[in-house]
Design an enzyme around this catalytic site. Structure first.
Site, PDB file in Angstrom:
ATOM      1  N   ASP A 297       8.205  85.748  -8.794  1.00  0.00           N
ATOM      2  CA  ASP A 297       6.959  85.136  -9.246  1.00  0.00           C
ATOM      3  C   ASP A 297       7.277  83.727  -9.724  1.00  0.00           C
ATOM      4  OD1 ASP A 297       4.205  84.835 -10.210  1.00  0.00           O
ATOM      5  OD2 ASP A 297       4.149  87.020 -10.145  1.00  0.00           O
TER       6      ASP A 297
ATOM      7  N   HIS B 241      -4.834  89.358  -0.797  1.00  0.00           N
ATOM      8  CA  HIS B 241      -6.295  89.311  -0.917  1.00  0.00           C
ATOM      9  C   HIS B 241      -6.763  88.108  -1.730  1.00  0.00           C
ATOM     10  CE1 HIS B 241      -6.818  91.745  -4.951  1.00  0.00           C
ATOM     11  NE2 HIS B 241      -5.882  90.818  -5.053  1.00  0.00           N
TER      12      HIS B 241
END
EC number: 2.1.1.-
Length: 424
Positions: A275, A326
């Protein structure tokens, strides 16, 4: 199937009775009966299935009782409940009510610095949703089992704050965003941009403030603990033990909660959680604070990495993207997947764990409603929409002629499906 109203009422009523009977039998078999139903994912499969069927049947029966006027009335109620919960979160009422015992409305209003009559009105509306309860002498308020859980779980507190501070204000600008930018797919032309008066993407906005970054990461962790998004569904969606001691790269893995769940269930797997650097720093600290067994933590490492940059870990068994793609328009989703391709080994797989939108009415309404809700929520934050299987196939075909979706599975009770992509 007989679609007459009487037949539907009879069918759903029978389902309520059958499901409730099974659940009651399970509860009575426990040494200590809980005050709230356990999560669907934490009980025997048959009981979990009964909980899903009970929820769906009760949902359908409730809607059969409402004429058009009552539908509008209920929408008004739902809006005010949301507003009340936001009010209670903003003034920290959940944390000011003691976890044990009770407090008077008068004292609570004084501590929270809000009018007592408004406090009472907001709490009593919340009580109709089983949040808080009046206990003991008149004028005393206490936690209900549900609100107690919400107040005592830090990740749920973060999720509640994120809902109140970000999700709610963004949703109120939905109409304005469509009016201002009809048909736009730009990441910075969203309801969120209007709600918070900024000109970058949602993720730019989050990354500019460490506090926002932590709040978002913690809220995503909290979401993964709810039964519909529980990480245990991912554990059951693939034979992870077949990977041996392979490496799983958890891309955009935030606090590492998914890797931790997998590591606890599959003791040979190793994990690299990737991340942004600010997220990684906070996640490492959180992992240390949890004091998990060394048998788990020694198999998890964190790495600063941007999804849009080339994947630095070569030849991993799995490159996992759980609720990541998404958030991105098709062009960027293709770019993210392309960044993985050069790193793939002969047996590497790409796993996408995301919503696959069903045909309307083809799955239980209680599950479809959450999917459709996420569909619109995504659009309000990122100008994207959830995807159908055909949409996912189109994206993969744009990434490489050699990649195929080989397997799609949705665990019962899960909102997310697992798409397994391999080289052919």
């Amino acid at each position: 199937m007989d679609d007459r109203l009487s037949s539907q009422l009879e069918r759903y009523a029978s389902q309520v009775t059958a499901s409730a009977t099974l659940i009651i039998r399970h509860l009575k078999s426990l040494k200590d009966e809980p005050s709230t139903l356990p999560s669907q994912t934490s009980v025997p499969t048959a009981v979990g299935t009964a909980q899903l069927r009970l929820a769906e049947a009760a949902f359908q029966l409730l809607h059969f009782t409402r004429d058009p006027g009552n539908v509008l009335t209920q929408l008004t109620v739902d809006l005010q409940v949301i507003s009340a919960v936001r009010w209670l979160l903003h003034f920290e009422i959940f944390s000011l009510v003691p976890l044990e015992g009770s407090i008077s409305y008068h004292e609570l209003s004084s501590v929270a610095n809000v009018p007592e009559n408004l406090l009472r009105s907001h709490i009593r509306l919340a009580m109709t949703c089983h949040l808080f309860q009046e206990s003991g002498p008149i004028g005393m308020v206490a936690h209900s089992p549900v609100s107690c859980q919400l107040a005592s779980d830090p990740s749920l507190v973060s999720w509640g704050q994120y809902f109140a501070n970000s999700v709610f204000p963004t949703a109120t600008k939905n109409v304005n965003a469509t009016a201002a930018w009809p048909g736009s797919k730009a990441l910075n032309e969203t309801a969120h941009n209007l709600a918070f008066n900024h000109h970058g993407s949602f993720f730019d906005y989050v990354s500019q403030d460490p506090a926002r970054t932590v709040e978002f990461a913690n809220s995503m962790k909290a979401v993964s603990t709810t039964s519909l998004f529980d990480t245990c569904h991912l554990c059951k969606s693939f034979d992870w033990s077949s990977l041996g001691d392979g490496v799983v790269v958890d891309m955009g893995g935030s606090t590492g909660h998914v890797s931790i769940a997998l590591a606890e269930s599959f003791p040979s797997l190793r994990f690299v959680v990737q991340d942004l650097p600010d997220v990684v720093s906070n996640s490492i600290r959180q992992l240390e604070e949890r004091q998990l067994p060394l048998s788990v933590t020694t198999r998890i490492q964190f790495q600063g990495h941007s999804l849009l940059h080339m994947q630095p870990v070569k030849g991993a068994a799995v490159y996992l993207l759980r609720q990541i793609l998404h958030d991105w328009p098709d062009r960027e989703a293709v770019q993210i997947l392309r960044s993985i391709v050069p790193a793939l080994g002969p047996r590497s797989k790409i796993f996408i764990a995301d919503i696959v939108l069903p045909e309307a009415g083809s799955i239980p309404a209680t599950e479809e409603q959450v999917m459709r809700c996420n569909d619109l929520l995504l659009h309000q934050f990122t100008n994207t929409l959830e995807r159908t299987l055909e949409d996912w196939q189109a994206i993969v075909s744009r990434v490489s002629d050699n990649l195929r979706i080989q397997h799609v599975y949705r665990d019962p009770g899960s909102i997310l499906s697992l798409l397994v992509i391999e080289t052919v």
